[in-house]
Design a protein around this motif. Structure first.
Motif, PDB file in Angstrom:
ATOM      1  N   GLY A   8       0.814  -1.213   0.000  1.00  0.00           N
ATOM      2  CA  GLY A   8       0.000   0.000   0.000  1.00  0.00           C
ATOM      3  C   GLY A   8       0.848   1.264   0.000  1.00  0.00           C
ATOM      4  O   GLY A   8       0.552   2.229  -0.705  1.00  0.00           O
ATOM      5  N   GLN A  22      -5.614   9.847  -6.111  1.00  0.00           N
ATOM      6  CA  GLN A  22      -6.194   8.508  -6.032  1.00  0.00           C
ATOM      7  C   GLN A  22      -7.257   8.343  -7.110  1.00  0.00           C
ATOM      8  O   GLN A  22      -7.392   7.272  -7.699  1.00  0.00           O
ATOM      9  CB  GLN A  22      -6.800   8.262  -4.645  1.00  0.00           C
ATOM     10  CG  GLN A  22      -5.766   8.083  -3.566  1.00  0.00           C
ATOM     11  CD  GLN A  22      -6.382   7.891  -2.198  1.00  0.00           C
ATOM     12  OE1 GLN A  22      -7.447   8.414  -1.902  1.00  0.00           O
ATOM     13  NE2 GLN A  22      -5.689   7.139  -1.358  1.00  0.00           N
ATOM     14  N   SER A  34     -12.583   3.573  -4.019  1.00  0.00           N
ATOM     15  CA  SER A  34     -12.552   2.973  -2.681  1.00  0.00           C
ATOM     16  C   SER A  34     -11.529   1.838  -2.598  1.00  0.00           C
ATOM     17  O   SER A  34     -10.898   1.643  -1.558  1.00  0.00           O
ATOM     18  CB  SER A  34     -13.934   2.469  -2.279  1.00  0.00           C
ATOM     19  OG  SER A  34     -14.385   1.474  -3.177  1.00  0.00           O
ATOM     20  N   THR A  35     -11.336   1.129  -3.698  1.00  0.00           N
ATOM     21  CA  THR A  35     -10.347   0.053  -3.729  1.00  0.00           C
ATOM     22  C   THR A  35      -8.940   0.621  -3.619  1.00  0.00           C
ATOM     23  O   THR A  35      -8.119   0.115  -2.844  1.00  0.00           O
ATOM     24  CB  THR A  35     -10.482  -0.764  -5.025  1.00  0.00           C
ATOM     25  OG1 THR A  35     -11.802  -1.304  -5.089  1.00  0.00           O
ATOM     26  CG2 THR A  35      -9.459  -1.881  -5.098  1.00  0.00           C
ATOM     27  N   LYS A  37      -8.089   3.439  -2.250  1.00  0.00           N
ATOM     28  CA  LYS A  37      -7.934   3.933  -0.879  1.00  0.00           C
ATOM     29  C   LYS A  37      -7.639   2.792   0.085  1.00  0.00           C
ATOM     30  O   LYS A  37      -6.777   2.916   0.953  1.00  0.00           O
ATOM     31  CB  LYS A  37      -9.192   4.682  -0.438  1.00  0.00           C
ATOM     32  CG  LYS A  37      -9.355   6.015  -1.126  1.00  0.00           C
ATOM     33  CD  LYS A  37     -10.608   6.730  -0.674  1.00  0.00           C
ATOM     34  CE  LYS A  37     -10.733   8.082  -1.347  1.00  0.00           C
ATOM     35  NZ  LYS A  37     -11.856   8.857  -0.854  1.00  0.00           N
ATOM     36  N   LYS A  38      -8.347   1.691  -0.065  1.00  0.00           N
ATOM     37  CA  LYS A  38      -8.131   0.543   0.821  1.00  0.00           C
ATOM     38  C   LYS A  38      -6.749  -0.061   0.622  1.00  0.00           C
ATOM     39  O   LYS A  38      -6.085  -0.435   1.582  1.00  0.00           O
ATOM     40  CB  LYS A  38      -9.213  -0.507   0.602  1.00  0.00           C
ATOM     41  CG  LYS A  38     -10.552  -0.088   1.154  1.00  0.00           C
ATOM     42  CD  LYS A  38     -11.622  -1.107   0.839  1.00  0.00           C
ATOM     43  CE  LYS A  38     -12.976  -0.626   1.332  1.00  0.00           C
ATOM     44  NZ  LYS A  38     -14.047  -1.563   0.964  1.00  0.00           N
ATOM     45  N   TYR A  39      -6.315  -0.161  -0.619  1.00  0.00           N
ATOM     46  CA  TYR A  39      -4.978  -0.694  -0.883  1.00  0.00           C
ATOM     47  C   TYR A  39      -3.905   0.192  -0.268  1.00  0.00           C
ATOM     48  O   TYR A  39      -2.967  -0.297   0.350  1.00  0.00           O
ATOM     49  CB  TYR A  39      -4.724  -0.822  -2.384  1.00  0.00           C
ATOM     50  CG  TYR A  39      -5.424  -1.977  -3.044  1.00  0.00           C
ATOM     51  CD1 TYR A  39      -5.946  -3.042  -2.315  1.00  0.00           C
ATOM     52  CD2 TYR A  39      -5.571  -2.007  -4.415  1.00  0.00           C
ATOM     53  CE1 TYR A  39      -6.587  -4.090  -2.944  1.00  0.00           C
ATOM     54  CE2 TYR A  39      -6.210  -3.060  -5.052  1.00  0.00           C
ATOM     55  CZ  TYR A  39      -6.720  -4.106  -4.303  1.00  0.00           C
ATOM     56  OH  TYR A  39      -7.340  -5.141  -4.927  1.00  0.00           O
ATOM     57  N   THR A  41      -4.025   2.134   2.250  1.00  0.00           N
ATOM     58  CA  THR A  41      -4.014   2.106   3.714  1.00  0.00           C
ATOM     59  C   THR A  41      -3.870   0.691   4.251  1.00  0.00           C
ATOM     60  O   THR A  41      -3.948   0.471   5.460  1.00  0.00           O
ATOM     61  CB  THR A  41      -5.301   2.736   4.286  1.00  0.00           C
ATOM     62  OG1 THR A  41      -6.425   2.019   3.786  1.00  0.00           O
ATOM     63  CG2 THR A  41      -5.399   4.208   3.935  1.00  0.00           C
ATOM     64  N   ASP A  42      -3.668  -0.268   3.340  1.00  0.00           N
ATOM     65  CA  ASP A  42      -3.536  -1.680   3.712  1.00  0.00           C
ATOM     66  C   ASP A  42      -4.740  -2.160   4.514  1.00  0.00           C
ATOM     67  O   ASP A  42      -4.624  -3.017   5.374  1.00  0.00           O
ATOM     68  CB  ASP A  42      -2.235  -1.919   4.495  1.00  0.00           C
ATOM     69  CG  ASP A  42      -1.005  -1.618   3.664  1.00  0.00           C
ATOM     70  OD1 ASP A  42      -0.930  -2.126   2.534  1.00  0.00           O
ATOM     71  OD2 ASP A  42      -0.130  -0.867   4.140  1.00  0.00           O
ATOM     72  N   THR A  43      -5.910  -1.579   4.223  1.00  0.00           N
ATOM     73  CA  THR A  43      -7.136  -1.915   4.935  1.00  0.00           C
ATOM     74  C   THR A  43      -7.754  -3.204   4.426  1.00  0.00           C
ATOM     75  O   THR A  43      -8.193  -4.035   5.199  1.00  0.00           O
ATOM     76  CB  THR A  43      -8.165  -0.775   4.799  1.00  0.00           C
ATOM     77  OG1 THR A  43      -7.580   0.421   5.275  1.00  0.00           O
ATOM     78  CG2 THR A  43      -9.423  -1.077   5.568  1.00  0.00           C
ATOM     79  N   SER A  44      -7.802  -3.340   3.124  1.00  0.00           N
ATOM     80  CA  SER A  44      -8.465  -4.501   2.541  1.00  0.00           C
ATOM     81  C   SER A  44      -7.542  -5.186   1.562  1.00  0.00           C
ATOM     82  O   SER A  44      -7.161  -4.622   0.549  1.00  0.00           O
ATOM     83  CB  SER A  44      -9.741  -4.079   1.815  1.00  0.00           C
ATOM     84  OG  SER A  44     -10.320  -5.198   1.175  1.00  0.00           O
ATOM     85  N   THR A  46      -8.387  -8.340   0.301  1.00  0.00           N
ATOM     86  CA  THR A  46      -9.135  -9.520  -0.114  1.00  0.00           C
ATOM     87  C   THR A  46      -8.662 -10.014  -1.475  1.00  0.00           C
ATOM     88  O   THR A  46      -8.700 -11.186  -1.757  1.00  0.00           O
ATOM     89  CB  THR A  46     -10.642  -9.228  -0.182  1.00  0.00           C
ATOM     90  OG1 THR A  46     -10.858  -8.121  -1.055  1.00  0.00           O
ATOM     91  CG2 THR A  46     -11.190  -8.909   1.195  1.00  0.00           C
TER      92      THR A  46
END
Length: 71
Positions: A8, A22, A34-35, A37-39, A41-44, A46
């Motif tokens: 990330g 972004q 949103s993907t 952003k998640k990548y 921040t290492d949030t998601s 999946t």
């Protein structure tokens, strides 16, 4: 504590080195904002971000001139 840079953080760094938002990266990579952003921040994680971003990111971020390497 690991000193290794997360995927990330690498995505975010390369994006910023290319003066992209972004939203720009989202449009260029055909991924939802949103993907991205998640990548970043290492949030998601999946889906493996490397495979998700695949050749679009390589083309977009790694082939532009003036890219600096991250250790």
């Amino acid at each position: 504590m690991s000193s290794e840079i997360s995927i990330g953080e690498k995505i975010k760094t390369y994006r910023k080195l290319n003066n992209m938002t972004q939203e720009d990266l989202s449009k260029e990579s055909d991924l939802y904002l949103s993907t991205i952003k998640k990548y970043e921040t290492d949030t998601s994680m999946t889906q493996n971000p490397v495979s998700a971003l695949d050749e679009n990111i390589n083309r977009l971020l790694l082939t532009n001139k003036g890219i600096k390497k991250i250790r």
